[in-house]
Design an enzyme around this catalytic site. Structure first.
Site, short mmCIF file in Angstrom:
data_model
loop_
_atom_site.label_atom_id
_atom_site.label_comp_id
_atom_site.label_asym_id
_atom_site.label_seq_id
_atom_site.Cartn_x
_atom_site.Cartn_y
_atom_site.Cartn_z
N LYS A 199 -5.59 -17.25 33.43
CA LYS A 199 -4.26 -17.17 34.05
C LYS A 199 -3.18 -16.81 33.01
O LYS A 199 -2.35 -15.94 33.27
CB LYS A 199 -3.91 -18.51 34.74
CG LYS A 199 -4.91 -18.85 35.85
CD LYS A 199 -4.55 -20.13 36.58
CE LYS A 199 -4.62 -21.37 35.74
NZ LYS A 199 -5.97 -21.70 35.27
N THR A 200 -3.25 -17.45 31.85
CA THR A 200 -2.28 -17.12 30.80
C THR A 200 -2.45 -15.67 30.37
O THR A 200 -1.48 -14.92 30.20
CB THR A 200 -2.48 -18.04 29.57
OG1 THR A 200 -2.49 -19.39 30.03
CG2 THR A 200 -1.40 -17.85 28.54
N ASP A 234 3.10 -22.53 33.39
CA ASP A 234 1.76 -23.08 33.56
C ASP A 234 1.89 -24.45 34.22
O ASP A 234 2.91 -25.11 34.07
CB ASP A 234 1.11 -23.23 32.16
CG ASP A 234 -0.40 -23.23 32.24
OD1 ASP A 234 -0.94 -23.09 33.35
OD2 ASP A 234 -1.04 -23.37 31.18
N THR A 285 -3.79 -25.23 38.96
CA THR A 285 -5.23 -25.39 39.17
C THR A 285 -5.52 -25.45 40.66
O THR A 285 -6.60 -25.11 41.10
CB THR A 285 -5.73 -26.67 38.48
OG1 THR A 285 -4.77 -27.70 38.70
CG2 THR A 285 -5.91 -26.45 37.00
N ARG A 304 -13.28 -19.07 28.69
CA ARG A 304 -12.90 -19.90 27.52
C ARG A 304 -14.14 -20.57 26.93
O ARG A 304 -14.30 -20.63 25.72
CB ARG A 304 -11.87 -20.95 27.92
CG ARG A 304 -11.63 -21.98 26.81
CD ARG A 304 -10.47 -22.91 27.08
NE ARG A 304 -9.21 -22.22 27.04
CZ ARG A 304 -8.22 -22.39 27.91
NH1 ARG A 304 -8.38 -23.25 28.90
NH2 ARG A 304 -7.12 -21.72 27.81
N1 ATP Z 1 -11.16 -11.68 32.37
C1 ATP Z 1 -11.26 -11.97 31.08
N2 ATP Z 1 -11.78 -11.07 30.24
C2 ATP Z 1 -11.92 -11.38 28.92
N3 ATP Z 1 -11.53 -12.54 28.37
C3 ATP Z 1 -10.97 -13.45 29.16
C4 ATP Z 1 -10.81 -13.21 30.55
N4 ATP Z 1 -10.23 -14.28 31.10
C5 ATP Z 1 -10.04 -15.17 30.11
N5 ATP Z 1 -10.48 -14.67 28.95
C6 ATP Z 1 -10.45 -15.36 27.65
O1 ATP Z 1 -10.60 -16.76 27.88
C7 ATP Z 1 -9.67 -17.50 27.12
C8 ATP Z 1 -8.89 -18.42 28.03
O2 ATP Z 1 -8.07 -17.66 28.89
P1 ATP Z 1 -6.63 -18.17 29.37
O3 ATP Z 1 -5.95 -18.95 28.28
O4 ATP Z 1 -5.91 -17.00 29.90
O5 ATP Z 1 -7.03 -19.13 30.53
P2 ATP Z 1 -6.09 -19.98 31.51
O6 ATP Z 1 -6.64 -19.82 32.88
O7 ATP Z 1 -4.68 -19.63 31.31
O8 ATP Z 1 -6.34 -21.45 31.02
P3 ATP Z 1 -5.31 -22.69 31.16
O9 ATP Z 1 -5.23 -22.97 32.61
O10 ATP Z 1 -6.01 -23.77 30.38
O11 ATP Z 1 -4.02 -22.27 30.53
C9 ATP Z 1 -8.82 -16.48 26.36
O12 ATP Z 1 -9.26 -16.41 25.04
C10 ATP Z 1 -9.09 -15.16 27.02
O13 ATP Z 1 -9.20 -14.16 26.05
#
Ligand code: ATP
Length: 361
Positions: A81-82, A126, A175, A234
């Site tokens: 998401k980030t 977030d 979430t 992740r």
């Molecule tokens: N579709 C994707 N392709 C490649 N790498 C990804 C992808 N999605 C996530 N990642 C990798 O996974 C890691 C976590 O992603 P991210 O921080 O965006 O998750 P998030 O959903 O925002 O988590 P949170 O809810 O804990 O903030 C990052 O290092 C990102 O590079």
């Protein structure tokens, strides 16, 4: 606890952050993730539906020379998401500001952020469902009318001073979209639901990250890591880093299936992505209670963990994997759980109570 919190406190979240297979970011993740984030929509792996929909939203806004609509992204931690919010900003050639619901305790905190935004800026919020109620109400107006009322003074003398805001794009992440009050949910022009990733997509994530981290890995090595990553990029990236350490110390640095499996065995992550905690819950359920039903409290005591840890940290993945079921009579193991641990279910006496029934409740 914040009195406005709309969700029970995350008892398990801290603990989850310390597990190799936890989906919440830990300190090392934060340091490394920036380097591994895809920077463009085309580079973002999987989530085809969300990607296609978002692509349209962004292209249309760009063609109109307008700021993109507000976007809500829902999905489990670590699914990207980030990363997507940063991609939205990059695609719109706009700056991005990152904050989170729990960081905004007072409406004033939000007013300060909103009033300092530049035109077209992306504000990533977030855990938007954990914002305080007054801040949430201020956000309604800001999202709809690009305006906030700043209250000056207290009591009967307090006055509301309207403040115009430049158009901005709010990207909210949660979430669970269901936790958001409908008036807030309705103010998003687009909602994207992020799904867990399939093994082939996770393999691509592992290959891509390995390339960026300069780790030699073959197809089978990547598949081995992907299969243990619980549908979450992740976790895939974290497991890759641990496998890289192992390959460096115990071999020549290159990763194949054997190295990946041996490394992850050291860290007690099994071929399905279960770790020590998950397996001890399953083992107790199978070996001590004949597969259940058994009450959560009894199960937790048997495992030597807090109720919340079993319920919020271990169980969600076991349920998702179809290894454990939560029933009104207690926790029950599925046939897949017996198979996964290589155990044989006891024969049931027709019409008689299951062994675990003695412990249910
Ligand atoms: N579709 C994707 N392709 C490649 N790498 C990804 C992808 N999605 C996530 N990642 C990798 O996974 C890691 C976590 O992603 P991210 O921080 O965006 O998750 P998030 O959903 O925002 O988590 P949170 O809810 O804990 O903030 C990052 O290092 C990102 O590079």
């Amino acid at each position: 606890m914040n009195p406005y919190e709309t969700e029970p406190a995350h008892h398990g979240a801290d603990e989850d952050g310390h597990r190799l297979v936890g989906s919440v970011a830990d300190g090392e993740d934060t340091a490394v993730e920036a380097a591994l984030r895809p920077k463009e929509l085309d580079e973002f792996i999987g989530q085809e539906k969300v990607r296609a929909q978002l692509d349209l939203v962004l292209k249309a806004a760009r063609a109109r020379g307008a700021t993109a609509d507000h976007v809500l992204l829902s999905g489990a931690p670590g699914l990207g998401k980030t990363t997507l919010s940063m991609i939205i900003a990059a695609e719109m050639e706009a700056p991005i500001r990152i904050t989170s619901g729990p960081a905004i305790q007072h409406a004033g905190d939000l007013a300060a952020i909103l009033s300092s935004l530049q035109e077209g800026e992306v504000l990533f919020l977030d855990e938007i469902h954990r914002m305080s109620r007054p801040a949430e109400e201020m956000l309604y107006m800001a999202m709809e009318d690009f305006r906030v009322d700043v209250i000056v003074g207290k009591g009967p003398g307090a006055t509301a001073i309207p403040l115009e805001l430049p158009p901005f794009t709010l990207v909210g992440a949660t979430t669970r979209a269901g936790l958001l009050p409908p008036p807030l949910r309705d103010r998003f022009g687009f909602t994207g639901h992020m799904e867990f990733y399939g093994p082939a997509e996770l393999e691509r994530v592992v290959h891509r990250s390995a390339r960026l981290l300069d780790v030699g890995i073959d197809t089978e090595g990547a598949a081995e890591i992907a299969g243990r990553s619980r549908g979450t990029p992740r976790i895939a990236n974290r497991l890759l880093r641990r496998v890289r350490d192992y390959a460096q110390v115990k071999a020549d640095g290159a990763v194949d299936r054997e190295i990946a499996a041996a490394a992850l065995a050291v860290y007690e992550v099994d071929d399905r992505g279960l770790d020590r905690l998950d397996r001890s819950v399953l083992e107790a359920l199978l070996k001590l209670f004949g597969g259940g039903p058994v009450g959560l409290s009894t199960l937790s005591v048997a495992v030597g963990e807090e109720r919340e840890t079993v319920e919020e940290v271990a169980e969600p993945f076991l349920v998702r994997e179809g290894l454990l079921a939560r029933t009104p009579r207690g926790r029950v193991a599925t046939p897949a759980a017996w198979a996964h641990l290589g155990l044989t279910p006891p024969r049931q006496v027709p019409g008689g109570p299951g062994q675990g029934d003695l412990f249910a409740g």
